[in-house]
Write a protein that holds these residues in place. Structure first.
Motif, mmCIF file in Angstrom:
data_model
loop_
_atom_site.group_PDB
_atom_site.id
_atom_site.type_symbol
_atom_site.label_atom_id
_atom_site.label_comp_id
_atom_site.label_asym_id
_atom_site.label_seq_id
_atom_site.Cartn_x
_atom_site.Cartn_y
_atom_site.Cartn_z
ATOM 1 N N LEU A 121 26.695 69.025 0.193
ATOM 2 C CA LEU A 121 25.526 69.641 0.817
ATOM 3 C C LEU A 121 25.286 71.044 0.268
ATOM 4 O O LEU A 121 24.133 71.432 0.006
ATOM 5 C CB LEU A 121 25.713 69.684 2.334
ATOM 6 C CG LEU A 121 25.656 68.327 3.057
ATOM 7 C CD1 LEU A 121 26.036 68.489 4.524
ATOM 8 C CD2 LEU A 121 24.266 67.720 2.945
ATOM 9 N N ARG A 124 23.888 70.692 -3.267
ATOM 10 C CA ARG A 124 22.483 70.287 -3.281
ATOM 11 C C ARG A 124 21.574 71.385 -2.761
ATOM 12 O O ARG A 124 20.365 71.381 -3.034
ATOM 13 C CB ARG A 124 22.296 69.018 -2.470
ATOM 14 C CG ARG A 124 23.060 67.821 -3.022
ATOM 15 C CD ARG A 124 22.695 66.527 -2.349
ATOM 16 N NE ARG A 124 21.509 65.934 -2.965
ATOM 17 C CZ ARG A 124 20.343 65.824 -2.380
ATOM 18 N NH1 ARG A 124 20.180 66.297 -1.161
ATOM 19 N NH2 ARG A 124 19.323 65.269 -2.984
ATOM 20 N N ASP A 125 22.134 72.332 -2.011
ATOM 21 C CA ASP A 125 21.323 73.475 -1.570
ATOM 22 C C ASP A 125 21.011 74.429 -2.711
ATOM 23 O O ASP A 125 20.168 75.329 -2.546
ATOM 24 C CB ASP A 125 22.056 74.233 -0.457
ATOM 25 C CG ASP A 125 21.945 73.536 0.880
ATOM 26 O OD1 ASP A 125 21.017 72.706 1.031
ATOM 27 O OD2 ASP A 125 22.779 73.791 1.764
ATOM 28 N N TYR A 134 13.866 67.071 1.701
ATOM 29 C CA TYR A 134 14.641 66.303 2.679
ATOM 30 C C TYR A 134 14.592 64.826 2.276
ATOM 31 O O TYR A 134 13.877 64.023 2.859
ATOM 32 C CB TYR A 134 14.071 66.502 4.082
ATOM 33 C CG TYR A 134 14.287 67.885 4.650
ATOM 34 C CD1 TYR A 134 15.544 68.309 5.052
ATOM 35 C CD2 TYR A 134 13.227 68.773 4.768
ATOM 36 C CE1 TYR A 134 15.748 69.587 5.564
ATOM 37 C CE2 TYR A 134 13.418 70.049 5.272
ATOM 38 C CZ TYR A 134 14.674 70.446 5.668
ATOM 39 O OH TYR A 134 14.861 71.706 6.170
ATOM 40 N N GLU A 138 19.980 63.585 1.174
ATOM 41 C CA GLU A 138 20.282 64.625 2.165
ATOM 42 C C GLU A 138 20.558 64.008 3.530
ATOM 43 O O GLU A 138 21.503 64.372 4.233
ATOM 44 C CB GLU A 138 19.093 65.590 2.236
ATOM 45 C CG GLU A 138 19.340 66.812 3.084
ATOM 46 C CD GLU A 138 19.990 67.930 2.307
ATOM 47 O OE1 GLU A 138 20.405 68.904 2.931
ATOM 48 O OE2 GLU A 138 20.094 67.812 1.069
ATOM 49 N N LYS A 139 19.691 63.071 3.896
ATOM 50 C CA LYS A 139 19.846 62.409 5.194
ATOM 51 C C LYS A 139 21.166 61.647 5.280
ATOM 52 O O LYS A 139 21.893 61.738 6.273
ATOM 53 C CB LYS A 139 18.668 61.462 5.415
ATOM 54 C CG LYS A 139 18.724 60.688 6.715
ATOM 55 C CD LYS A 139 17.532 59.762 6.829
ATOM 56 C CE LYS A 139 17.616 58.912 8.092
ATOM 57 N NZ LYS A 139 16.470 57.979 8.190
ATOM 58 N N LYS A 142 24.172 64.011 5.577
ATOM 59 C CA LYS A 142 24.321 64.547 6.932
ATOM 60 C C LYS A 142 24.826 63.478 7.887
ATOM 61 O O LYS A 142 25.641 63.754 8.782
ATOM 62 C CB LYS A 142 22.992 65.113 7.404
ATOM 63 C CG LYS A 142 22.586 66.377 6.667
ATOM 64 C CD LYS A 142 21.274 66.944 7.172
ATOM 65 C CE LYS A 142 20.926 68.238 6.445
ATOM 66 N NZ LYS A 142 19.624 68.800 6.898
#
Length: 434
Positions: A121, A124-125, A134, A138-139, A142
């Motif tokens: 994460l 990817r940020d 999004y 990403e989903k 998470k």
């Protein structure tokens, strides 16, 4: 010869008659017989009492010996039953400890997916501008993070339950050990008492052997306590079986869920890599086409500028001709056909210059637009390249979760080629050599 008389003297005791003497003899005989009969009766009664008491004492001792023997057998049976139960409890404690240790290792192993997902994460940020989307990756990341945290909580609760159950089993083991030790001691004592006899040297009279000890209980109470201890152990063992199954199921469920979701996340990231790669290729094509159009536009600008310069030279020629003809004198300074032709030529040339200049400005404006578009496409292409690198790095970071599946690559470049599915886009070595 003269006779002499004998002097007789008698005791001064009352004499009795012969009948009295006979009566006294008979009386003595009767009394002696009665006394002997009484003595016989006493001796007979004493012998009977002695025999009866001997028999009673012997049978009482025999029965109590048998009671002690039965008691020893009963205590021995219960002791063996409790020892068997204790062995099961000990074995269950060892198995449960192993299950708990394995669950704790599984819980500790979840730290790696948690760190990897957090790193993915964070990685990817680092995407730029419009690449911060999004998306499904990403989903799914998470969701995977939430799944890992949920599994951590579940395994932690299972470890806590196992720890509490181990404490309960330790208490049961202590009670079983106490009961077994007490029964062994009672068995030894009762066996010693069973082996005692009246010829044993360690027998003495006691002050109050029939007293009831304050800590004593009835046989029913003893039996109830023993059964309760065994039932407690059995119930704890039943709960332990269920807990061990729960530990195993939780570990397998956690492992399967994580593996399934990791595969899904990897698939989503690979699909995102493919989409980013396709978008990058599209942008590359757009950049190439835009550069071609810019080159053509630049060539057209140069051609327009050259045409304007040429038209300016022609205009200077026409204006010079017209201006030089104004030097004629008299009636020669007339508005003849050359005059009108030069005026038309000058007008036409000026209109042409205006048109060419306007077209040049439009072309330059279009070139500026193309240049801006090229800069934007280049920046987007750089973002796409950076995003593709980030996605590949994210997928590479996830290799710590499981061994990388696929063909082994000796170089990182080959590995990246396989990860990004670039095999079809790279020309063969034969073409490169040509």
């Amino acid at each position: 010869m003269a006779s002499k008389s004998v002097v007789i003297s008698e005791k001064p005791v009352k004499h009795i008659g012969l009948s009295d003497w006979q009566a006294r003899l008979n009386e003595s005989r009767a009394v002696a017989t009665a006394r002997r009969n009484d003595a016989f009766e006493v001796r007979y009664a004493a012998r009977n009492l002695r025999n009866e008491t001997d028999i009673q004492a012997k049978w009482d001792c025999y029965h109590n010996t048998k009671r002690l023997e039965d008691r020893v057998v009963e205590v021995n049976q219960w002791r063996e039953s409790l020892e068997e139960c204790l062995s099961r409890v000990m074995r269950e404690i060892e198995i449960l400890k192993a299950e708990k240790a394995q669950t704790e290792r599984e819980l500790e192993a979840l730290a790696t997916p948690l760190i990897v997902v957090s790193e993915c994460l964070s990685t990817r940020d680092s995407r730029r501008e419009i690449e911060m989307t999004y998306d499904e990756a990403e989903k799914e990341l998470k969701l995977e993070l939430a799944l890992v945290e949920k599994n951590q909580i579940m395994l932690r609760d299972q470890c806590q339950a196992a720890w509490e159950k181990l404490n309960a089993l330790e208490d049961v083991r202590f009670q079983l050990n106490l009961e077994i030790c007490n029964k062994k001691e009672a068995e030894v004592i009762d066996t010693e008492q069973m082996n005692l006899n009246k010829f044993s040297s360690n027998t003495t009279f006691k002050s109050n052997p029939q007293r009831i000890p304050k800590e004593s209980c009835t046989h029913e109470g003893w039996l109830s306590n023993t059964k309760n201890v065994k039932n407690l152990a059995e119930n704890e063992l039943k709960d332990t079986y269920a807990l061990r199954e729960s530990l195993f199921v939780c570990r397998e469920k956690t492992r399967n869920e994580l593996h399934a979701h990791q595969d899904q996340v990897d698939h989503t990231i690979r699909r995102r890599i493919f989409e980013t790669q396709r978008a990058r290729n599209e942008l590359k094509w757009q950049v190439v086409k835009t550069e071609e159009e810019m080159n053509q536009c630049l060539a057209e600008i140069e051609a327009l500028e050259k045409a304007i310069e040429d038209k300016k030279e022609v205009l200077k020629l026409a204006e010079s001709r017209q201006e030089n003809r104004f030097a004629r004198s008299g009636f020669e300074l007339c508005r003849d056909d050359p005059f009108h032709g030069l005026c038309d030529e000058i007008t036409q040339l000026r209109d042409t210059l205006n048109t060419l200049t306007s077209q040049l400005n439009v072309t330059k404006g279009n070139y500026s637009v193309l240049e801006d578009q090229h800069c934007r496409l280049t920046r987007d292409l750089e973002n796409k390249e950076h995003s593709l690198m980030v996605e590949v790095r994210t997928l590479d970071q996830r290799e710590r979760l499981k061994s990388w599946q696929g063909k082994e690559c000796k170089s990182q470049t080959g590995r990246n080629i396989q990860l990004t599915r670039m095999e079809q886009e790279i020309p063969p070595k034969q073409l490169l050599l040509k």
